[in-house]
Design a protein around this motif. Structure first.
Motif, PDB file in Angstrom:
ATOM      1  N   GLU A   2       0.844  -1.196   0.000  1.00 39.94           N
ATOM      2  CA  GLU A   2       0.000   0.000   0.000  1.00 39.94           C
ATOM      3  C   GLU A   2       0.881   1.248   0.000  1.00 39.94           C
ATOM      4  OE1 GLU A   2      -3.251   2.184   2.950  1.00 39.94           O
ATOM      5  OE2 GLU A   2      -2.779   0.065   3.202  1.00 39.94           O
ATOM      6  N   TRP A   3       0.456   2.256  -0.763  1.00 40.33           N
ATOM      7  CA  TRP A   3       1.112   3.554  -0.683  1.00 40.33           C
ATOM      8  C   TRP A   3       0.114   4.665  -0.974  1.00 40.33           C
ATOM      9  CZ3 TRP A   3       0.542   6.000  -5.268  1.00 40.33           C
ATOM     10  CH2 TRP A   3       0.615   5.266  -6.456  1.00 40.33           C
ATOM     11  N   THR A   4       0.428   5.843  -0.449  1.00 40.47           N
ATOM     12  CA  THR A   4      -0.339   7.060  -0.710  1.00 40.47           C
ATOM     13  C   THR A   4       0.648   8.123  -1.145  1.00 40.47           C
ATOM     14  OG1 THR A   4      -1.961   6.485   0.986  1.00 40.47           O
ATOM     15  CG2 THR A   4      -1.887   8.788   0.275  1.00 40.47           C
ATOM     16  N   ALA A   5       0.321   8.845  -2.226  1.00 42.35           N
ATOM     17  CA  ALA A   5       1.278   9.814  -2.757  1.00 42.35           C
ATOM     18  C   ALA A   5       0.586  10.822  -3.663  1.00 42.35           C
ATOM     19  CB  ALA A   5       2.372   9.089  -3.556  1.00 42.35           C
ATOM     20  N   GLU A  27       6.257  10.634  -7.599  1.00 43.51           N
ATOM     21  CA  GLU A  27       7.675  10.884  -7.373  1.00 43.51           C
ATOM     22  C   GLU A  27       8.433   9.597  -7.063  1.00 43.51           C
ATOM     23  OE1 GLU A  27      10.590  13.557  -4.476  1.00 43.51           O
ATOM     24  OE2 GLU A  27       8.486  13.289  -3.946  1.00 43.51           O
ATOM     25  N   GLU A  28       7.932   8.808  -6.136  1.00 47.27           N
ATOM     26  CA  GLU A  28       8.664   7.640  -5.648  1.00 47.27           C
ATOM     27  C   GLU A  28       8.378   6.376  -6.440  1.00 47.27           C
ATOM     28  OE1 GLU A  28       9.131   5.048  -1.478  1.00 47.27           O
ATOM     29  OE2 GLU A  28       8.012   6.939  -1.490  1.00 47.27           O
ATOM     30  N   HIS A  29       7.168   6.250  -6.954  1.00 51.33           N
ATOM     31  CA  HIS A  29       6.753   5.000  -7.603  1.00 51.33           C
ATOM     32  C   HIS A  29       6.737   5.102  -9.130  1.00 51.33           C
ATOM     33  CE1 HIS A  29       5.651   3.723  -3.577  1.00 51.33           C
ATOM     34  NE2 HIS A  29       4.995   4.863  -3.448  1.00 51.33           N
ATOM     35  N   GLY A  30       7.118   6.258  -9.661  1.00 52.01           N
ATOM     36  CA  GLY A  30       7.188   6.423 -11.104  1.00 52.01           C
ATOM     37  C   GLY A  30       5.823   6.319 -11.764  1.00 52.01           C
ATOM     38  N   ARG A  31       5.846   5.863 -13.006  1.00 53.62           N
ATOM     39  CA  ARG A  31       4.583   5.637 -13.728  1.00 53.62           C
ATOM     40  C   ARG A  31       3.967   4.351 -13.201  1.00 53.62           C
ATOM     41  NH1 ARG A  31       3.128   2.811 -18.337  1.00 53.62           N
ATOM     42  NH2 ARG A  31       5.305   2.351 -18.891  1.00 53.62           N
ATOM     43  N   GLU A 104       7.613   1.874 -16.667  1.00 58.79           N
ATOM     44  CA  GLU A 104       6.657   1.603 -15.600  1.00 58.79           C
ATOM     45  C   GLU A 104       7.370   1.303 -14.291  1.00 58.79           C
ATOM     46  OE1 GLU A 104       2.456  -0.812 -15.017  1.00 58.79           O
ATOM     47  OE2 GLU A 104       3.928  -1.536 -16.461  1.00 58.79           O
ATOM     48  N   ARG A 105       6.863   1.908 -13.212  1.00 57.20           N
ATOM     49  CA  ARG A 105       7.316   1.674 -11.833  1.00 57.20           C
ATOM     50  C   ARG A 105       8.809   1.972 -11.636  1.00 57.20           C
ATOM     51  NH1 ARG A 105       3.720  -3.216  -9.183  1.00 57.20           N
ATOM     52  NH2 ARG A 105       1.742  -2.609 -10.133  1.00 57.20           N
ATOM     53  N   GLU A 106       9.309   2.922 -12.394  1.00 53.93           N
ATOM     54  CA  GLU A 106      10.699   3.366 -12.243  1.00 53.93           C
ATOM     55  C   GLU A 106      10.669   4.848 -11.890  1.00 53.93           C
ATOM     56  OE1 GLU A 106      14.138   4.156 -15.411  1.00 53.93           O
ATOM     57  OE2 GLU A 106      13.731   2.003 -15.132  1.00 53.93           O
ATOM     58  N   ALA A 107      11.217   5.199 -10.741  1.00 47.17           N
ATOM     59  CA  ALA A 107      11.127   6.573 -10.250  1.00 47.17           C
ATOM     60  C   ALA A 107      11.949   7.524 -11.110  1.00 47.17           C
ATOM     61  CB  ALA A 107      11.601   6.638  -8.803  1.00 47.17           C
ATOM     62  N   PRO A 109      12.061  11.293 -10.287  1.00 50.09           N
ATOM     63  CA  PRO A 109      11.546  12.427  -9.505  1.00 50.09           C
ATOM     64  C   PRO A 109      11.725  13.776 -10.178  1.00 50.09           C
ATOM     65  CG  PRO A 109      13.506  11.459  -8.462  1.00 50.09           C
ATOM     66  CD  PRO A 109      13.063  10.519  -9.532  1.00 50.09           C
ATOM     67  N   ARG A 110      12.812  13.973 -10.936  1.00 46.24           N
ATOM     68  CA  ARG A 110      13.004  15.270 -11.604  1.00 46.24           C
ATOM     69  C   ARG A 110      11.919  15.496 -12.649  1.00 46.24           C
ATOM     70  NH1 ARG A 110      18.497  15.303 -14.298  1.00 46.24           N
ATOM     71  NH2 ARG A 110      18.030  17.502 -14.663  1.00 46.24           N
ATOM     72  N   ALA A 111      11.613  14.474 -13.418  1.00 44.47           N
ATOM     73  CA  ALA A 111      10.553  14.598 -14.429  1.00 44.47           C
ATOM     74  C   ALA A 111       9.207  14.824 -13.766  1.00 44.47           C
ATOM     75  CB  ALA A 111      10.515  13.361 -15.312  1.00 44.47           C
ATOM     76  N   PHE A 112       8.970  14.151 -12.634  1.00 46.36           N
ATOM     77  CA  PHE A 112       7.709  14.325 -11.914  1.00 46.36           C
ATOM     78  C   PHE A 112       7.561  15.749 -11.409  1.00 46.36           C
ATOM     79  CE2 PHE A 112       5.681  14.473  -7.692  1.00 46.36           C
ATOM     80  CZ  PHE A 112       4.381  14.145  -8.052  1.00 46.36           C
ATOM     81  N   HIS A 113       8.572  16.265 -10.715  1.00 43.22           N
ATOM     82  CA  HIS A 113       8.462  17.603 -10.136  1.00 43.22           C
ATOM     83  C   HIS A 113       8.352  18.675 -11.209  1.00 43.22           C
ATOM     84  CE1 HIS A 113       8.772  16.643  -5.915  1.00 43.22           C
ATOM     85  NE2 HIS A 113       9.809  15.854  -6.161  1.00 43.22           N
ATOM     86  N   ALA A 114       9.081  18.513 -12.321  1.00 42.39           N
ATOM     87  CA  ALA A 114       8.994  19.488 -13.400  1.00 42.39           C
ATOM     88  C   ALA A 114       7.607  19.471 -14.028  1.00 42.39           C
ATOM     89  CB  ALA A 114      10.063  19.207 -14.450  1.00 42.39           C
ATOM     90  N   LEU A 115       7.000  18.290 -14.147  1.00 39.68           N
ATOM     91  CA  LEU A 115       5.651  18.198 -14.706  1.00 39.68           C
ATOM     92  C   LEU A 115       4.628  18.825 -13.764  1.00 39.68           C
ATOM     93  CD1 LEU A 115       3.712  17.263 -16.881  1.00 39.68           C
ATOM     94  CD2 LEU A 115       3.682  14.990 -15.814  1.00 39.68           C
ATOM     95  N   VAL A 116       4.763  18.580 -12.470  1.00 38.84           N
ATOM     96  CA  VAL A 116       3.852  19.190 -11.495  1.00 38.84           C
ATOM     97  C   VAL A 116       3.951  20.713 -11.552  1.00 38.84           C
ATOM     98  CG1 VAL A 116       3.398  19.492  -9.028  1.00 38.84           C
ATOM     99  CG2 VAL A 116       3.776  17.200  -9.950  1.00 38.84           C
ATOM    100  N   SER A 117       5.171  21.232 -11.674  1.00 39.87           N
ATOM    101  CA  SER A 117       5.352  22.681 -11.760  1.00 39.87           C
ATOM    102  C   SER A 117       4.681  23.239 -13.015  1.00 39.87           C
ATOM    103  CB  SER A 117       6.852  23.005 -11.768  1.00 39.87           C
ATOM    104  OG  SER A 117       7.061  24.397 -11.908  1.00 39.87           O
ATOM    105  N   LEU A 118       4.831  22.540 -14.142  1.00 38.27           N
ATOM    106  CA  LEU A 118       4.167  22.957 -15.378  1.00 38.27           C
ATOM    107  C   LEU A 118       2.661  23.059 -15.184  1.00 38.27           C
ATOM    108  CD1 LEU A 118       5.759  20.899 -18.299  1.00 38.27           C
ATOM    109  CD2 LEU A 118       5.633  23.379 -18.132  1.00 38.27           C
TER     110      LEU A 118
END
Length: 245
Positions: A2-5, A27-31, A104-107, A109-118
């Motif tokens: 289980e995870w929450t994110a 961020e942690e669990h990737g796609r 899939e399932r590969e973190a 984090p830089r791509a995640f944070h940049a997408l969230v900022s966009l």
């Protein structure tokens, strides 16, 4: 298991009686995908739109299972972009690229944070974040191992006056070294080397052609997959914008 994110909704496919298989980026669990019970229902349809920022909860008995997915809305980016065709095209393109290019399932984090900022800044209008979007595509290429080298000239080693990129190596070339070969090289818009520059329509068009070449050849072509149609639609809109300016 289980995870929450915090997560970005990337892709949604109907599944069974009212359910949906949803692909997220965290961020942690990737796609990461999960089955949202009732995800195709009217009550949940607005939650699982690509581009939305949500708080996701994933549960499975074993780590390699699809798992059950629930979520709560954090930022309804998809609904906010509906009245801006360029913003919607940008959002759709980013989600499609992340859904199809990132492993899939590969973190990442830089791509995640940049997408969230966009996504967070998209409410100010697509033109305010188009340069950042193209920088994000370049970051995705880097995360996948196909990074562009835009710091020094591949021929002279200089760091000044870089105006083009080799379509073969992805390395920058200075104006002097590029002069005899400009027809074979890709223009390098200045904003890709200056993180504070917003660029303009012509520069965005050149930037999308540049990153598009390497996305098509490396990120997707290496896996014998086409670049997503959503990405082509965004490029067409920006090209039209550049032609009208």
């Amino acid at each position: 298991m289980e995870w929450t994110a915090p997560a970005v909704v990337l892709e949604v496919r109907p599944h069974g009686e009212g359910g949906a298989v949803v692909s997220l980026l965290t961020e942690e669990h990737g796609r990461h995908a999960g089955l949202a019970k009732g995800g195709s229902s009217r009550a949940q349809a607005g939650l699982w739109l690509p581009g939305n920022l949500i708080e996701a909860r994933w549960i499975a008995r074993l780590p390699d299972q699809l798992g059950a997915l629930t979520g709560e809305m954090v930022h309804p980016a998809a609904a906010l972009a509906m009245d801006d065709p360029l913003a919607l095209a940008l959002l759709s393109s980013a989600c499609a690229i992340a859904a199809d290019a990132l492993p899939e399932r590969e973190a990442h984090p830089r791509a995640f944070h940049a997408l969230v900022s966009l996504i967070a800044h998209l409410a100010g209008g697509a033109e305010t974040v188009l340069a950042d979007y193209i920088r994000w595509e370049a970051l995705v290429l880097t995360e996948l191992g196909y990074g562009l080298n835009l710091d020094t000239c591949a021929v002279t080693g200089t760091t000044e006056g870089l105006t083009h990129v080799s379509p073969r190596t992805g390395r920058a070339v200075s104006a002097g070294a590029a002069a005899p070969y400009t027809g074979r090289l890709l223009p390098l818009p200045a904003f890709l080397r200056d993180g504070d520059s917003p660029g303009d329509a012509a520069a965005w068009d050149a930037g999308l052609r540049l990153t598009g070449h390497f996305l098509e050849r490396d990120a997707f072509g290496a896996r014998h997959r086409p670049v997503p149609e959503a990405r082509h639609r965004l490029a067409d809109r920006v090209a039209a914008l550049a032609g009208a300016s």
